[in-house]
Write a protein that holds these residues in place. Structure first.
Motif, short mmCIF file in Angstrom:
data_model
loop_
_atom_site.label_atom_id
_atom_site.label_comp_id
_atom_site.label_asym_id
_atom_site.label_seq_id
_atom_site.Cartn_x
_atom_site.Cartn_y
_atom_site.Cartn_z
N LYS A 170 0.82 -1.21 0.00
CA LYS A 170 0.00 0.00 0.00
C LYS A 170 0.86 1.26 0.00
O LYS A 170 0.47 2.28 -0.57
N THR A 171 2.02 1.17 0.62
CA THR A 171 2.94 2.32 0.59
C THR A 171 3.42 2.57 -0.83
O THR A 171 3.48 3.73 -1.29
N GLN A 172 3.77 1.51 -1.53
CA GLN A 172 4.18 1.66 -2.93
C GLN A 172 3.00 2.15 -3.78
O GLN A 172 3.21 2.96 -4.71
N ALA A 173 1.80 1.68 -3.48
CA ALA A 173 0.63 2.11 -4.24
C ALA A 173 0.38 3.61 -4.08
O ALA A 173 0.00 4.28 -5.04
N GLU A 174 0.59 4.14 -2.89
CA GLU A 174 0.43 5.58 -2.69
C GLU A 174 1.42 6.36 -3.54
O GLU A 174 1.07 7.40 -4.12
N THR A 175 2.66 5.86 -3.64
CA THR A 175 3.66 6.52 -4.47
C THR A 175 3.28 6.46 -5.94
O THR A 175 3.42 7.45 -6.68
N ALA A 216 0.44 8.86 -6.72
CA ALA A 216 0.95 10.23 -6.82
C ALA A 216 1.63 10.45 -8.17
O ALA A 216 1.54 11.54 -8.76
N SER A 217 2.30 9.41 -8.68
CA SER A 217 2.95 9.52 -9.98
C SER A 217 1.92 9.62 -11.10
O SER A 217 2.10 10.39 -12.06
N PHE A 218 0.83 8.86 -11.00
CA PHE A 218 -0.23 8.96 -12.00
C PHE A 218 -0.80 10.38 -12.06
O PHE A 218 -1.09 10.89 -13.15
N VAL A 219 -0.94 11.00 -10.91
CA VAL A 219 -1.45 12.37 -10.86
C VAL A 219 -0.43 13.36 -11.39
O VAL A 219 -0.75 14.25 -12.18
N LEU A 256 -6.65 12.61 -12.13
CA LEU A 256 -6.88 13.85 -11.40
C LEU A 256 -7.25 13.51 -9.96
O LEU A 256 -7.96 12.55 -9.71
N ARG A 257 -6.77 14.31 -9.01
CA ARG A 257 -7.11 14.13 -7.60
C ARG A 257 -7.77 15.42 -7.12
O ARG A 257 -7.19 16.51 -7.22
N SER A 258 -8.97 15.31 -6.59
CA SER A 258 -9.74 16.48 -6.20
C SER A 258 -9.47 16.84 -4.74
O SER A 258 -8.75 16.14 -4.03
N LYS A 259 -10.08 17.93 -4.30
CA LYS A 259 -9.95 18.35 -2.90
C LYS A 259 -10.61 17.35 -1.95
O LYS A 259 -10.26 17.30 -0.78
N ARG A 260 -11.55 16.58 -2.46
CA ARG A 260 -12.20 15.55 -1.65
C ARG A 260 -11.41 14.24 -1.66
O ARG A 260 -11.92 13.22 -1.20
N CYS A 261 -10.19 14.28 -2.20
CA CYS A 261 -9.32 13.09 -2.27
C CYS A 261 -9.96 11.98 -3.09
O CYS A 261 -9.91 10.79 -2.71
N ARG A 262 -10.55 12.36 -4.20
CA ARG A 262 -11.13 11.39 -5.11
C ARG A 262 -10.40 11.46 -6.45
O ARG A 262 -10.06 12.54 -6.93
#
Length: 338
Positions: free
Chosen positions: A148-153, A156-159, A165-171
C-alpha cells in the motif's frame, strides 16, 4: 543539413517531452520551432509560418506525416475549463501501450484496476476515493505484490504525470490526457459505460445531467454554459432547465453524483458465456463476486422447489403425533453441589 522538415521534428519532440499542452502553448511551440530552424538557415522557405492563421492546416500536415507510424496529434476540450488541449496519441489499441513505456507491468495492472473502478462507479460519478483506490492493491493480487505504501507513491505519480486527477475531496478521476490518449482502450473495454456530451459529442465524465427520468442528455459544464445562453430547454426532451448548472433539479455527472456508500463494494466487469456483460459487486478483499440482487430464473426455480419441499415437510409434521406432557421425559434436576 537543415531543411524545412526539421520544424516538424523539433515540434514533435517538444510535444513528447510535455505530454499534453494547451492550444496556446501548442502554437507557441510550433512558432519557436520555426524560429530555431530559421536561425540555422534564414533562406529556407517555411510553410505555415503564420501559425495563428493556418494552425488547422499545420495539424493536418503533421498528421499526414504521422499516419504510417500509428500516431496522431489530437485535441480535446478540458471538461472543467473548456480549454482546447493537444497531445500526440497512439492510434493503435494495444493494451495501454502509452503508459507501458513509463511504468512496470505491476503498475500497469494497478492502473487498469483504478480505471475499471472509475468507469464502473455508481450513479455516473466516474470517481474513486483514495481509500477505495488503495483497496485495489489487494484485489489485483497475485498479479502484483505491490504494498500500500508503494501504491500511494504510484498513485501520486499517475497524478503528477497527468494520467489521473485528484480532487480536494481526495477522489481520483480520469484526466484529459487519459480520455484523449487512452480513448481506444476505454472504447473497446467500457463502451456501455461511456457517456457523450449532447452538444460537442466528446466523452463526458464531469458535467450535468437532465433531471427527467430516462432522458439521456449529458453536457459538459462549459457546453451547458454556452448552450444555456440561447436556449432554456433540454436539447433532448425539451423540459425546462434552470439557469445555472449547479441549480436544482439538474443532475450531476462526476463527483457531484457520489452518494454515501458508493465506494463500499468493489465492482467487477464480468463477461458471460453469451458475451453479455454485467457488473457484479465484490466485498473488499474478496476474490469472488457477491450474489446478484435479482436472482436468475434457475435460482428462482430452485427457491420455489425448496419452498415446496419445506411446505411438504411442514404438512408431514402436522400428521405426526405430538407427544403429551405425560409421555415426555421429566426434566433433569440440577445438582446443588458445587
Amino acid at each position: 543539413m537543415v531543411s524545412s522538415s526539421d520544424v516538424k521534428r523539433l515540434f514533435l519532440q517538444s510535444l513528447l517531452s510535455r505530454g499534453i499542452v494547451s492550444e496556446a502553448l501548442c502554437k507557441a511551440l510550433y512558432a519557436k520551432s520555426i524560429e530555431a530552424v530559421k536561425n540555422a538557415d534564414n533562406n529556407l522557405n517555411m510553410p505555415y509560418s503564420n501559425t495563428n492563421e493556418a494552425f488547422d492546416e499545420v495539424i493536418k500536415d503533421i498528421n499526414a506525416s504521422l499516419n504510417d507510424l500509428d500516431l496522431e496529434l489530437k485535441s480535446i476540450q478540458d471538461e472543467l475549463s473548456g480549454r482546447r488541449l493537444y497531445a500526440l496519441v497512439n492510434t493503435k489499441d494495444d493494451e495501454l501501450a502509452q503508459v507501458a513505456t513509463d511504468y512496470t507491468p505491476a503498475e500497469i495492472v494497478f492502473f487498469k484496476a483504478i480505471i475499471e473502478q472509475i468507469m464502473l462507479a455508481r450513479n455516473e460519478s466516474f470517481s474513486l476515493s483514495s481509500l477505495a483506490a488503495l483497496r485495489e492493491v489487494s484485489a489485483i493480487k497475485p498479479k502484483s505484490n505491490m504494498s500500500k505504501t508503494q501504491a500511494e507513491t504510484v498513485l501520486a505519480s499517475f497524478v503528477a504525470k497527468g494520467w489521473l486527477l485528484r480532487s480536494k475531496r481526495c477522489r481520483y478521476s480520469l484526466s484529459p490526457r487519459t480520455l484523449l490518449e487512452l480513448y481506444p482502450y476505454l472504447k473497446s473495454t467500457y463502451d456501455e459505460e461511456l457517456l457523450y456530451c449532447t452538444i460537442c459529442h466528446d466523452v463526458v465524465t464531469k458535467g450535468v445531467a437532465c433531471h427527467r427520468p430516462n432522458c439521456k442528455a449529458r453536457l459538459h459544464f462549459h457546453c451547458f454554459k454556452l448552450y444555456r445562453r440561447g436556449k432554456g430547454k433540454c436539447p433532448s426532451c425539451e423540459i425546462d432547465w434552470p439557469r445555472q448548472a449547479t441549480d436544482d433539479p439538474l443532475g450531476a455527472v462526476g463527483e457531484g453524483a457520489v452518494r454515501d456508500g458508493d465506494d463500499g463494494k468493489r465492482r467487477v466487469k464480468i463477461r458471460q458465456v453469451d458475451d453479455d456483460e454485467e457488473d457484479e459487486e465484490m466485498e473488499p478483499g474478496s476474490s469472488q463476486p457477491s450474489q446478484p440482487s435479482q436472482p436468475s430464473r434457475s435460482q428462482k426455480n430452485k427457491k420455489s422447489t425448496k419452498k415446496k419441499a419445506v411446505a411438504d415437510s411442514e404438512e408431514e409434521d402436522e400428521d405426526e403425533e405430538i407427544p403429551t406432557q405425560e409421555d415426555s421425559p421429566p426434566p433433569r434436576r440440577r445438582s446443588s453441589r458445587r
